[in-house]
Design a protein around this motif. Structure first.
Motif, PDB file in Angstrom:
ATOM      1  N   GLY A  92      34.419  47.049  21.848  1.00 18.67           N
ATOM      2  CA  GLY A  92      33.703  47.588  22.992  1.00 18.67           C
ATOM      3  C   GLY A  92      32.097  47.877  22.510  1.00 18.67           C
ATOM      4  O   GLY A  92      31.454  48.766  22.971  1.00 18.67           O
TER       5      GLY A  92
ATOM      6  N   TYR B 121      27.798  45.887  21.765  1.00 20.26           N
ATOM      7  CA  TYR B 121      27.228  44.847  21.950  1.00 20.26           C
ATOM      8  C   TYR B 121      26.210  44.311  21.067  1.00 20.26           C
ATOM      9  O   TYR B 121      26.057  45.155  20.121  1.00 20.26           O
ATOM     10  CB  TYR B 121      26.248  45.185  23.198  1.00 20.26           C
ATOM     11  CG  TYR B 121      26.918  45.848  24.290  1.00 20.26           C
ATOM     12  CD1 TYR B 121      27.089  44.870  25.443  1.00 20.26           C
ATOM     13  CD2 TYR B 121      27.177  47.086  24.580  1.00 20.26           C
ATOM     14  CE1 TYR B 121      27.529  45.266  26.652  1.00 20.26           C
ATOM     15  CE2 TYR B 121      27.837  47.687  25.819  1.00 20.26           C
ATOM     16  CZ  TYR B 121      27.996  46.509  26.656  1.00 20.26           C
ATOM     17  OH  TYR B 121      28.664  46.841  27.967  1.00 20.26           O
TER      18      TYR B 121
ATOM     19  N   PHE C 237      29.363  40.842  24.645  1.00 18.76           N
ATOM     20  CA  PHE C 237      29.938  42.382  24.450  1.00 18.76           C
ATOM     21  C   PHE C 237      31.352  41.997  23.719  1.00 18.76           C
ATOM     22  O   PHE C 237      32.045  40.954  24.290  1.00 18.76           O
ATOM     23  CB  PHE C 237      30.336  42.905  25.958  1.00 18.76           C
ATOM     24  CG  PHE C 237      31.423  43.789  26.027  1.00 18.76           C
ATOM     25  CD1 PHE C 237      31.117  45.006  25.541  1.00 18.76           C
ATOM     26  CD2 PHE C 237      32.608  43.683  26.594  1.00 18.76           C
ATOM     27  CE1 PHE C 237      31.674  46.054  25.652  1.00 18.76           C
ATOM     28  CE2 PHE C 237      33.564  44.787  26.485  1.00 18.76           C
ATOM     29  CZ  PHE C 237      32.785  45.990  26.034  1.00 18.76           C
ATOM     30  N   ASP C 238      31.837  42.388  22.549  1.00 17.69           N
ATOM     31  CA  ASP C 238      32.960  42.294  21.956  1.00 17.69           C
ATOM     32  C   ASP C 238      34.045  43.069  22.802  1.00 17.69           C
ATOM     33  O   ASP C 238      34.112  44.332  22.558  1.00 17.69           O
ATOM     34  CB  ASP C 238      32.523  42.852  20.537  1.00 17.69           C
ATOM     35  CG  ASP C 238      33.720  42.453  19.536  1.00 17.69           C
ATOM     36  OD1 ASP C 238      34.987  42.781  20.206  1.00 17.69           O
ATOM     37  OD2 ASP C 238      33.630  42.308  18.422  1.00 17.69           O
ATOM     38  N   SER C 239      34.896  42.561  23.233  1.00 22.40           N
ATOM     39  CA  SER C 239      35.900  42.960  24.206  1.00 22.40           C
ATOM     40  C   SER C 239      36.892  43.888  23.055  1.00 22.40           C
ATOM     41  O   SER C 239      37.542  44.669  23.611  1.00 22.40           O
ATOM     42  CB  SER C 239      36.507  42.021  25.001  1.00 22.40           C
ATOM     43  OG  SER C 239      36.936  40.860  24.299  1.00 22.40           O
TER      44      SER C 239
ATOM     45  N   SER D 117      34.995  37.881  23.048  1.00 22.01           N
ATOM     46  CA  SER D 117      33.693  38.361  23.586  1.00 22.01           C
ATOM     47  C   SER D 117      33.232  37.694  24.883  1.00 22.01           C
ATOM     48  O   SER D 117      33.779  36.649  25.228  1.00 22.01           O
ATOM     49  CB  SER D 117      32.571  38.135  22.505  1.00 22.01           C
ATOM     50  OG  SER D 117      32.335  36.843  22.079  1.00 22.01           O
ATOM     51  N   GLU D 118      32.260  38.221  25.694  1.00 17.53           N
ATOM     52  CA  GLU D 118      31.739  37.767  26.675  1.00 17.53           C
ATOM     53  C   GLU D 118      30.467  37.717  26.581  1.00 17.53           C
ATOM     54  O   GLU D 118      29.904  38.515  26.169  1.00 17.53           O
ATOM     55  CB  GLU D 118      32.235  38.338  27.957  1.00 17.53           C
ATOM     56  CG  GLU D 118      31.856  39.505  28.424  1.00 17.53           C
ATOM     57  CD  GLU D 118      32.609  39.748  29.529  1.00 17.53           C
ATOM     58  OE1 GLU D 118      32.367  39.404  30.730  1.00 17.53           O
ATOM     59  OE2 GLU D 118      33.075  41.036  29.539  1.00 17.53           O
TER      60      GLU D 118
ATOM     61  N   LYS E 106      34.787  33.049  23.101  1.00 20.47           N
ATOM     62  CA  LYS E 106      34.909  33.664  24.472  1.00 20.47           C
ATOM     63  C   LYS E 106      36.560  34.350  24.338  1.00 20.47           C
ATOM     64  O   LYS E 106      36.861  34.906  25.316  1.00 20.47           O
ATOM     65  CB  LYS E 106      34.968  32.655  25.519  1.00 20.47           C
ATOM     66  CG  LYS E 106      33.643  32.243  25.848  1.00 20.47           C
ATOM     67  CD  LYS E 106      33.350  31.143  27.100  1.00 20.47           C
ATOM     68  CE  LYS E 106      32.056  30.879  27.424  1.00 20.47           C
ATOM     69  NZ  LYS E 106      32.141  30.087  28.754  1.00 20.47           N
TER      70      LYS E 106
END
Length: 456
Positions: free
Chosen positions: A51, A53, A46-48, A27-28, A24
């Motif tokens: 950007g 998926y 979603f890899d923050s 990512s989320e 976390k």
């Protein structure tokens, strides 16, 4: 095989125990899925940082525990990522028997454990509440959500199932509640020996929990009766003396075991977790008694000339019931400075497990539930709780495992507990003048009952 979209809370009930919360940090999760036969669950992440998926796929091993088996490629477009995820789920499902075998050396038992069929020789020793759980259709929601939770709960003592079915049912249900609540709060539960009950790692540091329950005293085979008040004065006496002595007996017994000297606990916050198992209703009455005993104060109140609420702390020296007398103020006892906090819930019950089962898709179709109770009024001048009546079937109804948890912080703790670990709980802090500062979430129930109706 059909792939279904599911709520996050259902995914959590099935597979959150297998995730590493550290992901976390980068990512989320944005969507969750299951196959109709429950062989596979999955989530889109979603890899923050980049950007992009990707799909994370989990399958049941031979012990029916979900484990990570595949991760799709990353895509900048979520729809393309979803197509790739569904295709990979289908591939894994077609080869599910082989996938399940890859973890056979990592589990203690290669076959699923039957938690609910009474063990040989226990039929005449079954706890009445266990018998109620497995035989009363009103509790199917609870039974169905308890099963996947129990598959991940480590049986460090080697006798979990026998105790769950017989002499330790209430203690084991309390431990299962704590297990679910900790996982919900991104806590990693480390492999452990039998003591303490939980060795934990979180985003806010490591800590340990030892669980205990308040149980009726049994004298020569006779279970003590819980005093029933016939007046307000009798109720206040019971809350000020009888229940504090019961809490004191359980907590002092744990204090004497000096867990802080064990290598697994050294240098970490140590938390005692306690619940009232005297009767299904007593926890709603004894809730205030725990604070009396822990802090050694009773808080009376009055309104001043401006109608502002004034809290008047009154020091308690002892609690006396019959021929039993104990000193008040657990956090003032010798060695209690090693206890960082005491946590409590009066909702680790069939009601809680049934509601969580319903909202997470574990209830028989057509099951209806209503929850009726009282909650803390956040108005600083309020002296009475608010009533609530909630439809658990309503799509807007939400509930967390941590809802209703109370955290009593030790003002003398050598190693304080970070309140961020249990951020959705109620937190209590004793101030130098004897008052208690309370930090409540938006909804903090004092107690409730759950009304259940099943389809005919």
């Amino acid at each position: 095989m059909d792939i279904q979209s599911i709520k996050e809370s259902r995914f959590n009930a099935l597979a959150a125990y297998a995730r590493n919360p550290d992901v976390k940090l980068i990512s989320e999760e944005v969507s969750w899925y299951q196959t109709d036969d429950l062989c596979i669950v999955a989530c889109m992440i979603f890899d923050s940082i980049d950007g992009e998926y990707a799909g994370n796929i989990m399958a049941r091993d031979e012990a029916e525990r979900y484990r990570h088996v595949a991760l799709t490629s990353f895509f900048s477009d979520i729809e393309l990522a979803k197509v790739a995820l569904f295709r990979r789920i289908e591939e894994c499902h077609s080869n599910i028997d082989s996938i399940r075998l890859q973890y056979q050396d990592e589990v203690n038992s290669p076959t699923p454990v039957d938690f609910f069929t009474p063990l040989r020789g226990t039929q005449d020793r079954l706890d009445p509440l266990f018998d109620e759980l497995i035989n009363n259709p009103m509790h199917l929601s609870a039974k169905n959500i308890i099963e996947p939770m129990m598959r991940w709960h480590e049986d460090a003592d080697g006798n979990f199932i026998e105790q769950f079915q017989t002499t330790g049912f209430k203690q084991r249900i309390w431990e299962l509640y704590l297990f679910a609540m900790l996982i919900e709060n991104d806590v990693i539960i480390e492999p452990r020996e039998a003591i303490p009950d939980f060795i934990c790692d979180s985003f806010y540091g490591r800590f340990c929990i030892e669980a205990t329950t308040v149980n009726p005293t049994v004298t020569r085979g006779v279970v003590e009766s819980i005093p029933v008040p016939s007046s307000l004065a009798e109720l206040e006496n019971i809350q000020s003396n009888y229940y504090p002595i019961k809490f004191g007996s359980a907590l002092f017994s744990k204090l004497r075991k000096e867990y802080w000297l064990k290598e697994t606990c050294a240098g970490k916050p140590l938390v005692f977790a306690i619940t009232d198992c005297l009767s299904p209703e007593s926890g709603k009455i004894s809730k205030v008694s725990l604070a009396y005993y822990l802090y050694g104060y009773i808080h009376e109140w009055q309104h001043d000339e401006n109608s502002q609420l004034q809290i008047l702390p009154r020091r308690i020296d002892e609690h006396r019931w019959g021929d039993k007398v104990i000193p008040s103020g657990f956090f003032n006892l010798e060695n209690s400075e090693h206890i960082s906090a005491v946590i409590f819930s009066n909702d680790a019950s069939f009601g809680k497990f049934n509601r969580m089962g319903l909202i997470n898709g574990f209830a028989p179709e057509g099951t209806q539930m209503r929850r009726i109770g009282t909650q803390y009024d956040l108005d600083p001048n309020a002296t009475k709780p608010l009533q609530f009546d909630l439809n658990v079937n309503d799509e807007s109804y939400q509930e967390l495992w941590i809802e209703g948890l109370d955290v009593y912080h030790n003002p003398n703790a050598l190693i304080p507990l970070s309140p961020s670990i249990f951020k959705n709980a109620a937190h209590y802090y004793l101030l130098p003048d004897g008052n208690v500062r309370s930090n409540f979430p938006a909804f903090q129930p004092q107690g409730s009952i759950t009304l259940i109706s099943l389809p005919e």
